[in-house]
Each structure stands twice: as structure tokens, then as C-alpha cells.
Design an enzyme around this catalytic site. Structure first.
Site, PDB file in Angstrom:
ATOM      1  N   ASN A   1      -9.769   0.807   9.301  1.00 38.50           N
ATOM      2  CA  ASN A   1      -8.906   0.798  10.529  1.00 38.50           C
ATOM      3  C   ASN A   1      -9.503   1.426  11.873  1.00 38.50           C
ATOM      4  OD1 ASN A   1      -5.347   1.401  11.077  1.00 38.50           O
ATOM      5  ND2 ASN A   1      -6.955   0.685  12.408  1.00 38.50           N
ATOM      6  N   SER A   2      -9.540   2.641  11.830  1.00 43.35           N
ATOM      7  CA  SER A   2      -9.917   3.729  12.949  1.00 43.35           C
ATOM      8  C   SER A   2     -11.372   3.186  13.433  1.00 43.35           C
ATOM      9  CB  SER A   2     -10.020   4.920  12.728  1.00 43.35           C
ATOM     10  OG  SER A   2      -8.841   5.518  12.449  1.00 43.35           O
TER      11      SER A   2
ATOM     12  N   LYS B   1       0.731  -1.199   0.066  1.00 45.23           N
ATOM     13  CA  LYS B   1      -0.092   0.017   0.046  1.00 45.23           C
ATOM     14  C   LYS B   1       0.936   1.231   0.095  1.00 45.23           C
ATOM     15  CE  LYS B   1      -3.317   2.622   2.762  1.00 45.23           C
ATOM     16  NZ  LYS B   1      -4.069   2.619   3.971  1.00 45.23           N
TER      17      LYS B   1
ATOM     18  N   GLY C   1      -8.855   9.064   9.665  1.00 47.87           N
ATOM     19  CA  GLY C   1      -9.460   8.944  11.135  1.00 47.87           C
ATOM     20  C   GLY C   1     -10.392   9.990  11.484  1.00 47.87           C
TER      21      GLY C   1
ATOM     22  N   ALA D   1     -10.229   5.105   4.116  1.00 44.74           N
ATOM     23  CA  ALA D   1     -10.041   6.193   5.091  1.00 44.74           C
ATOM     24  C   ALA D   1     -11.364   6.745   5.081  1.00 44.74           C
ATOM     25  CB  ALA D   1      -8.868   7.087   4.791  1.00 44.74           C
ATOM     26  N   GLY D   2     -11.726   7.157   6.343  1.00 50.80           N
ATOM     27  CA  GLY D   2     -12.772   8.076   6.737  1.00 50.80           C
ATOM     28  C   GLY D   2     -13.986   7.433   7.014  1.00 50.80           C
TER      29      GLY D   2
END
Length: 260
Positions: A208-209, A99, A160, A186-187
Site C-alpha cells: 500500500n504505502s 483481512k 508504513g 506491511a513494511g
């Protein structure tokens, strides 16, 4: 009917990719990865630390059956740094996936489009299965496809942030014109947003987050897995068209009117 995510010569049945940062501890992270059913897990090169057990994710992750590691170049500020990190990660992990992640400004963590393109071009030529994290830019997406990337990974919103699919319209253009998988990265905050991304035609999502910061990361991992599968199934089934007018689902008759 087989419906597998194809990245280069690799195939996966799961369309949920999971990141490994921000978890409270390694045990929680491993539990969440297992619960999610993810087959691709991304990990930063700096977490390949076999000398410090509390800072080593590579060791525990490499023991998980059915999981392919995708090293990322997080922390790189230039294409040169990203290429060097990718080379080291491939040597340590043996994984062809990478990545490409280059965000030089710590205040907003937006990916650098120029450095990302240069790194991706070099790594694709070196035989990597390149998966670049990128702005939601349809022109850049085609450029990355042209240099041999296995997928493109546009952000849904800032890393995040939990702002979900704020780039929906631009991602739609990327999907329309792409011949390689489009993976939202993301997001995302809620499983419903992952469902929406899959319904609009994304091939996978990376989370992830939203999992790591959940009250119960393992339960949230399962929820995202179910959401991705639901969104994919809905897309495959064929969503009804949007209309600019009302249309009755049953014939409108006058059976309640008084007879003559």
C-alpha cells in the site's frame, strides 16, 4: 502451466495485492490499482461511504473489472469489533474475503496476536475466507491455519515504515511449515523487496504505502507487479544453492603455463 494463487475456493493469476489507503485522491488510487494488475484490493469498512463521494472507495473500486474486494477490519481494537466490522463489510460488499487487522496501539500499530486469533477463529467458522494480518510468529501462523484461515499475512516490518523484510528469518520458518499461502503484508518500500519475498517462497505480497507514497503511484504499481512476477519466476525456476566456498564456473586448467 497454470500457476495461480488459491485462497479457499477462489483463484487469482496476480500475486500482488494492493491496499487503498494514503492515496492523494480516488483517481490516483484507481489509476495505481489498474496499473498494478492486482486482482485483490483491500479497503477499510469506513471507506464504504456512499453518502460522501470524496470518502467513498467502495463505489469506484466495485466498478473495476476483474477486481475482488477484500474488506479489512482496520480500526478494530478487539476481536469483537473486528467480527462486527467483517459482518457489516460482507453484507455491503458481498465479498467472502476479509483481512483481519487488529492493532490497538496507535504508536506502533503492531497486530494483537490474541485478538487476531479469536477473530479469525470466529470468522472462519462463519464461512469467511479469512486472511489475518499478524506478527511474524511461526507458532501463531500454525494456530491460524488450524482454525481454517485461507492464508496468513505476516508483516515484513512495521506498517508504513519502509523497513522491508526485517522479519525475513521468522517468515522463512512460517513458509517452511505452512500448508496455506503466506503473504507478506506491511513494511515493503521497494519492488526489489517484493522480489526477495517471492524468491524466498512467499505466495504473494500486499503493498500500500510504497505505491501510494511514490512520486508516480501508477508507475510504482507496475514496478511492483513486475517485481512480484520476477521473484515468483525465479523461485519456480529453482535458485542455485548457497555455498560456503568459491566454486569456479569454468574448469581451471594450466593452458597458459609454459610448455615443457
Amino acid at each position: 502451466m497454470s500457476d495461480r494463487l488459491k485462497l479457499g475456493d477462489l483463484e487469482f493469476s496476480s500475486r500482488l495485492l494492493v491496499g487503498t489507503g494514503k492515496f492523494s485522491d480516488v483517481e490516483t488510487m484507481i489509476g495505481a490499482v489498474k496499473a498494478s494488475g492486482a486482482q485483490i484490493v483491500t479497503v477499510a469498512l469506513r471507506r464504504f461511504n456512499t453518502n460522501e463521494a470524496e470518502d467513498d472507495l467502495f463505489g469506484p473500486l466495485s466498478q473495476l473489472e476483474g477486481v475482488t474486494l477484500m474488506p479489512n477490519t482496520s480500526g478494530a481494537r478487539t476481536a469483537q469489533e473486528a467480527v462486527r466490522a467483517a459482518m457489516l463489510a460482507r453484507e455491503l460488499s458481498g465479498s467472502p474475503l476479509v483481512k483481519v487487522e487488529i492493532h490497538p496501539n496507535p504508536h506502533h500499530l503492531m497486530p494483537d496476536p490474541i485478538e487476531t486469533y479469536e477473530a479469525a477463529k470466529t470468522l472462519a467458522a462463519e464461512g469467511f475466507v479469512v486472511m489475518p494480518y499478524m506478527p511474524a510468529d511461526p507458532v501463531l501462523a500454525k494456530r491460524l491455519e488450524d482454525v481454517g484461515c485461507a492464508s496468513v499475512m505476516p508483516l515484513g516490518s512495521a506498517i508504513g515504515s519502509g523497513h522491508g523484510l526485517s522479519t525475513r528469518e521468522l517468515v522463512g520458518l512460517i513458509i517452511r511449515d505452512s500448508s496455506i499461502p503466506v503473504i507478506i503484508d506491511a513494511g515493503l518500500r521497494a519492488p526489489s523487496e517484493a522480489t526477495a519475498a517471492m524468491e524466498m517462497g512467499c505466495d504473494a505480497v500486499l503493498v500500500n504505502s510504497a505505491i501510494a507514497n511514490a512520486g508516480d503511484p501508477a508507475a510504482m504499481g507496475r514496478a511492483f507487479a513486475e517485481a512480484v512476477a520476477t521473484g515468483r519466476a525465479a523461485r519456480q525456476a529453482g535458485l542455485m544453492a548457497r555455498l560456503d566456498h568459491a566454486e569456479a564456473s569454468s574448469p581451471l586448467t594450466a593452458f597458459l603455463s609454459n610448455p615443457e
